[in-house]
Design an enzyme around this catalytic site. Structure first.
Site, PDB file in Angstrom:
ATOM      1  N   LYS A  58      -7.364  23.974 -72.980  1.00 12.39           N
ATOM      2  CA  LYS A  58      -7.426  24.527 -74.207  1.00 12.39           C
ATOM      3  C   LYS A  58      -7.937  23.328 -75.304  1.00 12.39           C
ATOM      4  CE  LYS A  58      -5.134  28.772 -74.137  1.00 12.39           C
ATOM      5  NZ  LYS A  58      -3.912  29.712 -74.569  1.00 12.39           N
TER       6      LYS A  58
ATOM      7  N   ARG B 191       0.910  28.972 -67.552  1.00 13.81           N
ATOM      8  CA  ARG B 191      -0.363  29.498 -67.022  1.00 13.81           C
ATOM      9  C   ARG B 191      -1.525  28.219 -66.976  1.00 13.81           C
ATOM     10  NH1 ARG B 191      -4.616  31.543 -69.687  1.00 13.81           N
ATOM     11  NH2 ARG B 191      -5.844  33.416 -68.787  1.00 13.81           N
TER      12      ARG B 191
HETATM   13  C1  7PJ Z   1      -3.550  32.912 -72.743  1.00 14.96           C
HETATM   14  C2  7PJ Z   1      -3.508  34.062 -72.102  1.00 14.96           C
HETATM   15  C3  7PJ Z   1      -2.184  32.405 -73.245  1.00 14.96           C
HETATM   16  C4  7PJ Z   1      -1.169  34.186 -72.247  1.00 14.96           C
HETATM   17  C5  7PJ Z   1      -5.590  33.406 -72.309  1.00 14.96           C
HETATM   18  C6  7PJ Z   1      -7.640  30.666 -72.077  1.00 14.96           C
HETATM   19  C7  7PJ Z   1      -7.690  31.844 -72.863  1.00 14.96           C
HETATM   20  N1  7PJ Z   1      -2.429  34.657 -71.755  1.00 14.96           N
HETATM   21  N2  7PJ Z   1      -4.798  34.515 -71.694  1.00 14.96           N
HETATM   22  N3  7PJ Z   1      -1.411  33.013 -72.811  1.00 14.96           N
HETATM   23  N4  7PJ Z   1      -4.668  32.464 -72.836  1.00 14.96           N
HETATM   24  N5  7PJ Z   1       0.011  35.091 -71.936  1.00 14.96           N
HETATM   25  O1  7PJ Z   1      -6.974  30.721 -71.049  1.00 14.96           O
HETATM   26  O2  7PJ Z   1      -8.039  29.491 -72.568  1.00 14.96           O
HETATM   27  O3  7PJ Z   1      -2.348  30.987 -73.740  1.00 14.96           O
HETATM   28  S1  7PJ Z   1      -7.229  33.388 -72.070  1.00 14.96           S
END
Ligand code: 7PJ
Length: 281
Positions: free
Chosen positions: A225, A260
């Site tokens: 990010k 994640r």
């Molecule tokens: C997240 C997500 C996060 C959860 C994305 C990216 C954007 N779901 N989906 N938490 N980020 N739960 O991966 O840069 O931080 S998409």
């Protein structure tokens, strides 16, 4: 010490949270997989999923709508065309599957296809979403965001970001439980980068140990990010994996139950090294 349940009830699975789980990201969006027809995209997604599992992913998170800052929205039909074939193919692999969506229609179809977790960046705020998840056995990740992806990074605004995010998550958790979602099925996520400036992200990250007292396991997503890009003097996303691993490890050490990530192998290596060399929690 964390107060949350140590077992997550997620569809076909009971996931032990005694060690941090690694959720591997499988994007099925045109901006992540170069052009070509549906079949190419399906093949590429399945290959990627296989690789992430070989690298040690505990959960696969499948997403068909990009929610990066400024990303355009997609229709229900487009999102379903992207994710359903992938979910249907992955179902037989007997691994925990998550669908990254905020659309109730996509949730319903994904649940019918056998996913185990609904990962919703809108914390089930869309009309009907709470009910769709309540009438199932899947787990849910309720994430905080301020604003909508198209514009959320224009001017994020908080008086006290940690307090506001905490209150929001507690409220959404309560609403989910009132709708009939058992606490054993709920995960919370402060939503790094979703309507947050660098200082907001920093404050939330440093507050992670305190956020683990919100009574549900925490999921943390900071992989690649922009907050990491800012730490690295503007380095683009492909060069942020070492920073992502460091941040995932720190999040886990701060009590996050699930991280994640894109770089599964390196993250799993870091977790294993911590487990072998350190004392946990
Ligand atoms: C997240 C997500 C996060 C959860 C994305 C990216 C954007 N779901 N989906 N938490 N980020 N739960 O991966 O840069 O931080 S998409």
């Amino acid at each position: 010490m964390t107060a949350h349940p140590t077992i997550l009830h997620a569809g076909r699975f009971r996931l032990s949270l005694d060690r941090p789980l690694v959720m591997g990201i499988v994007n099925v969006t045109p901006d992540s997989f170069s052009d070509g027809g549906c079949h190419d995209t399906l093949d590429a997604a399945l290959r990627h999923a296989r690789r992430l599992l070989d690298e040690g992913a505990d959960i696969l998170d499948i997403g068909g709508e990009s929610t990066r800052p400024g990303a355009a929205t997609v229709s229900v039909e487009t999102e379903l065309q992207r994710v359903l074939p992938v979910l249907q193919a992955l179902h037989d692999w007997q691994v925990p599957l998550s669908i990254d969506t905020r659309k109730p229609e996509v949730m319903r179809a994904a649940i019918a296809a056998g996913v185990d977790l609904v990962n919703d960046i809108a914390a089930l705020e869309a009309p009907g979403a709470l009910e769709v998840v309540a009438h199932s056995k899947v787990a849910v990740c309720l994430m905080h965001k301020q604003g909508e992806p198209q514009t959320m990074q224009v001017q994020p605004d908080y008086v006290d970001v940690v307090d506001e995010v905490s209150r929001y998550l507690v409220t959404r958790r309560q609403l989910a439980m009132t709708a009939g979602i058992a606490p054993e099925r709920i995960v919370l996520d402060p939503g790094f980068g979703f309507g947050k400036g660098f200082e907001h992200n920093l404050a939330l990250f440093r507050a992670l140990p305190g956020l683990t007292t919100l009574l549900s396991p925490l999921l943390v997503g900071v992989s690649r990010k922009s907050m990491l890009g800012q730490i690295l003097d503007g380095r683009p996303a492909q060069g942020r994996d070492a920073a992502s691993v460091a941040a995932a490890l720190m999040a886990a050490q701060s009590g996050a139950a699930i991280v994640r990530v894109h770089a599964v192998r390196d993250t799993v290596d870091a977790m294993r090294t911590w487990s072998a060399l350190g004392t946990r929690r």
